[in-house]
Design a protein around this motif. Structure first.
Motif, PDB file in Angstrom:
ATOM      1  N   PRO A 119      17.270  15.883  -5.802  1.00  0.00           N
ATOM      2  CA  PRO A 119      18.092  15.525  -6.963  1.00  0.00           C
ATOM      3  C   PRO A 119      17.296  14.862  -8.082  1.00  0.00           C
ATOM      4  N   GLN A 120      16.131  14.282  -7.730  1.00  0.00           N
ATOM      5  CA  GLN A 120      15.314  13.631  -8.757  1.00  0.00           C
ATOM      6  C   GLN A 120      14.434  14.629  -9.507  1.00  0.00           C
ATOM      7  N   GLY A 121      14.451  15.903  -9.110  1.00  0.00           N
ATOM      8  CA  GLY A 121      13.718  16.940  -9.833  1.00  0.00           C
ATOM      9  C   GLY A 121      12.209  16.779  -9.795  1.00  0.00           C
ATOM     10  N   MET A 122      11.667  16.356  -8.660  1.00  0.00           N
ATOM     11  CA  MET A 122      10.210  16.192  -8.535  1.00  0.00           C
ATOM     12  C   MET A 122       9.518  17.522  -8.818  1.00  0.00           C
ATOM     13  N   THR A 123       8.427  17.461  -9.569  1.00  0.00           N
ATOM     14  CA  THR A 123       7.638  18.665  -9.831  1.00  0.00           C
ATOM     15  C   THR A 123       6.227  18.558  -9.261  1.00  0.00           C
ATOM     16  N   SER A 124       5.876  17.383  -8.757  1.00  0.00           N
ATOM     17  CA  SER A 124       4.578  17.173  -8.113  1.00  0.00           C
ATOM     18  C   SER A 124       4.754  16.078  -7.066  1.00  0.00           C
ATOM     19  N   PRO A 125       3.796  15.936  -6.150  1.00  0.00           N
ATOM     20  CA  PRO A 125       3.922  14.894  -5.136  1.00  0.00           C
ATOM     21  C   PRO A 125       4.052  13.507  -5.768  1.00  0.00           C
ATOM     22  N   VAL A 126       4.807  12.641  -5.105  1.00  0.00           N
ATOM     23  CA  VAL A 126       4.971  11.264  -5.555  1.00  0.00           C
ATOM     24  C   VAL A 126       4.573  10.341  -4.406  1.00  0.00           C
ATOM     25  N   ALA A 127       3.609   9.462  -4.697  1.00  0.00           N
ATOM     26  CA  ALA A 127       3.181   8.459  -3.723  1.00  0.00           C
ATOM     27  C   ALA A 127       4.068   7.234  -3.887  1.00  0.00           C
ATOM     28  N   TYR A 128       4.567   6.706  -2.773  1.00  0.00           N
ATOM     29  CA  TYR A 128       5.433   5.538  -2.787  1.00  0.00           C
ATOM     30  C   TYR A 128       4.680   4.325  -2.260  1.00  0.00           C
ATOM     31  N   TRP A 129       4.558   3.323  -3.123  1.00  0.00           N
ATOM     32  CA  TRP A 129       3.951   2.051  -2.763  1.00  0.00           C
ATOM     33  C   TRP A 129       5.017   1.206  -2.078  1.00  0.00           C
ATOM     34  N   HIS A 130       4.740   0.744  -0.878  1.00  0.00           N
ATOM     35  CA  HIS A 130       5.687  -0.094  -0.158  1.00  0.00           C
ATOM     36  C   HIS A 130       5.568  -1.523  -0.671  1.00  0.00           C
TER      37      HIS A 130
ATOM     38  N   GLY B 218       0.806  -1.212   0.000  1.00  0.00           N
ATOM     39  CA  GLY B 218       0.000   0.000   0.000  1.00  0.00           C
ATOM     40  C   GLY B 218       0.837   1.259   0.000  1.00  0.00           C
ATOM     41  N   ILE B 219       0.173   2.393  -0.185  1.00  0.00           N
ATOM     42  CA  ILE B 219       0.851   3.687  -0.161  1.00  0.00           C
ATOM     43  C   ILE B 219       1.009   4.089   1.293  1.00  0.00           C
ATOM     44  N   MET B 220       2.253   4.228   1.720  1.00  0.00           N
ATOM     45  CA  MET B 220       2.525   4.623   3.096  1.00  0.00           C
ATOM     46  C   MET B 220       3.462   5.823   3.163  1.00  0.00           C
ATOM     47  N   THR B 221       3.968   6.263   2.002  1.00  0.00           N
ATOM     48  CA  THR B 221       4.898   7.392   1.946  1.00  0.00           C
ATOM     49  C   THR B 221       4.515   8.285   0.773  1.00  0.00           C
ATOM     50  N   VAL B 222       4.429   9.584   1.028  1.00  0.00           N
ATOM     51  CA  VAL B 222       4.183  10.561  -0.030  1.00  0.00           C
ATOM     52  C   VAL B 222       5.190  11.689   0.148  1.00  0.00           C
ATOM     53  N   LEU B 223       5.931  11.976  -0.924  1.00  0.00           N
ATOM     54  CA  LEU B 223       6.908  13.067  -0.900  1.00  0.00           C
ATOM     55  C   LEU B 223       6.367  14.249  -1.688  1.00  0.00           C
ATOM     56  N   HIS B 224       6.548  15.439  -1.129  1.00  0.00           N
ATOM     57  CA  HIS B 224       6.071  16.677  -1.747  1.00  0.00           C
ATOM     58  C   HIS B 224       7.255  17.601  -2.033  1.00  0.00           C
ATOM     59  N   PRO B 225       7.424  18.042  -3.281  1.00  0.00           N
ATOM     60  CA  PRO B 225       8.450  19.053  -3.546  1.00  0.00           C
ATOM     61  C   PRO B 225       7.975  20.395  -3.003  1.00  0.00           C
TER      62      PRO B 225
ATOM     63  N   ASN C 161       2.296   9.507 -15.406  1.00  0.00           N
ATOM     64  CA  ASN C 161       2.217   9.688 -13.960  1.00  0.00           C
ATOM     65  C   ASN C 161       3.380   8.951 -13.293  1.00  0.00           C
ATOM     66  N   VAL C 162       3.993   9.603 -12.307  1.00  0.00           N
ATOM     67  CA  VAL C 162       5.119   8.989 -11.602  1.00  0.00           C
ATOM     68  C   VAL C 162       4.599   8.166 -10.429  1.00  0.00           C
ATOM     69  N   LEU C 163       5.064   6.909 -10.374  1.00  0.00           N
ATOM     70  CA  LEU C 163       4.707   5.991  -9.286  1.00  0.00           C
ATOM     71  C   LEU C 163       5.996   5.625  -8.563  1.00  0.00           C
ATOM     72  N   GLY C 164       6.000   5.763  -7.246  1.00  0.00           N
ATOM     73  CA  GLY C 164       7.164   5.401  -6.469  1.00  0.00           C
ATOM     74  C   GLY C 164       7.030   4.022  -5.868  1.00  0.00           C
ATOM     75  N   LEU C 165       8.160   3.330  -5.750  1.00  0.00           N
ATOM     76  CA  LEU C 165       8.229   2.048  -5.065  1.00  0.00           C
ATOM     77  C   LEU C 165       9.247   2.185  -3.953  1.00  0.00           C
ATOM     78  N   LEU C 166       8.976   1.576  -2.803  1.00  0.00           N
ATOM     79  CA  LEU C 166       9.853   1.688  -1.645  1.00  0.00           C
ATOM     80  C   LEU C 166       9.938   0.337  -0.963  1.00  0.00           C
ATOM     81  N   GLN C 167      11.160  -0.097  -0.668  1.00  0.00           N
ATOM     82  CA  GLN C 167      11.382  -1.349   0.069  1.00  0.00           C
ATOM     83  C   GLN C 167      12.252  -1.045   1.260  1.00  0.00           C
ATOM     84  N   ASP C 168      11.753  -1.396   2.440  1.00  0.00           N
ATOM     85  CA  ASP C 168      12.573  -1.298   3.650  1.00  0.00           C
ATOM     86  C   ASP C 168      13.254  -2.629   3.866  1.00  0.00           C
ATOM     87  N   SER C 169      14.505  -2.582   4.323  1.00  0.00           N
ATOM     88  CA  SER C 169      15.230  -3.835   4.540  1.00  0.00           C
ATOM     89  C   SER C 169      14.818  -4.494   5.837  1.00  0.00           C
TER      90      SER C 169
END
Length: 118
Positions: free
Chosen positions: A59-70, A8-15, A110-118
């Motif tokens: 550094p990734q040059g985000m121009t809109s919020p990106v939701a990260y799916w864990h 699910g989406i648990m992280t959202v980054l906002h520029p 549309n930009v989709l983020g993926l995130l994996q915690d170790s």
């Protein structure tokens, strides 16, 4: 369809253009103080969600919020979504503490983020 599960989406980054001003607004909105507070990133944890503020889009040059799916396995999920038609934007890389992130774009850009915690 079978494959690597998404948690699910648990992280959202906002520029943001003004980190100090944004920090004040998000603190008021979320009702909590930041759990991470540096000149290059401010993060909040509120009710199982992580909200991050990235000055200038980072550094990734985000121009809109990106939701990260864990996800449990970021490489497997990247393989699945690119095989399904997504385009790799940013390959999986460690952003600290063993946390891996990557981004893809869907067929509409549309930009989709993926995130994996170790």
């Amino acid at each position: 369809m079978t494959g690597s599960p998404t948690q699910g989406i648990m992280t959202v980054l906002h520029p943001v253009s003004d980190l100090a001003a944004a920090k004040t607004v998000y603190s008021a909105l979320l009702g909590v103080e930041p759990t991470a507070d540096s000149p290059y990133y401010v993060g909040f944890d509120a009710v199982g969600q992580h909200i991050g503020l990235v000055p200038g889009g980072g550094p990734q040059g985000m121009t809109s919020p990106v939701a990260y799916w864990h996800v449990a396995d970021i490489e497997a999920k990247l393989a699945e979504v690119t095989a399904a038609g997504a385009t790799l934007k940013e390959a999986a890389h460690d952003v600290g503490g063993g946390r891996l992130v990557a981004t893809v774009t869907d067929p509409d850009g549309n930009v989709l983020g993926l995130l994996q915690d170790s």
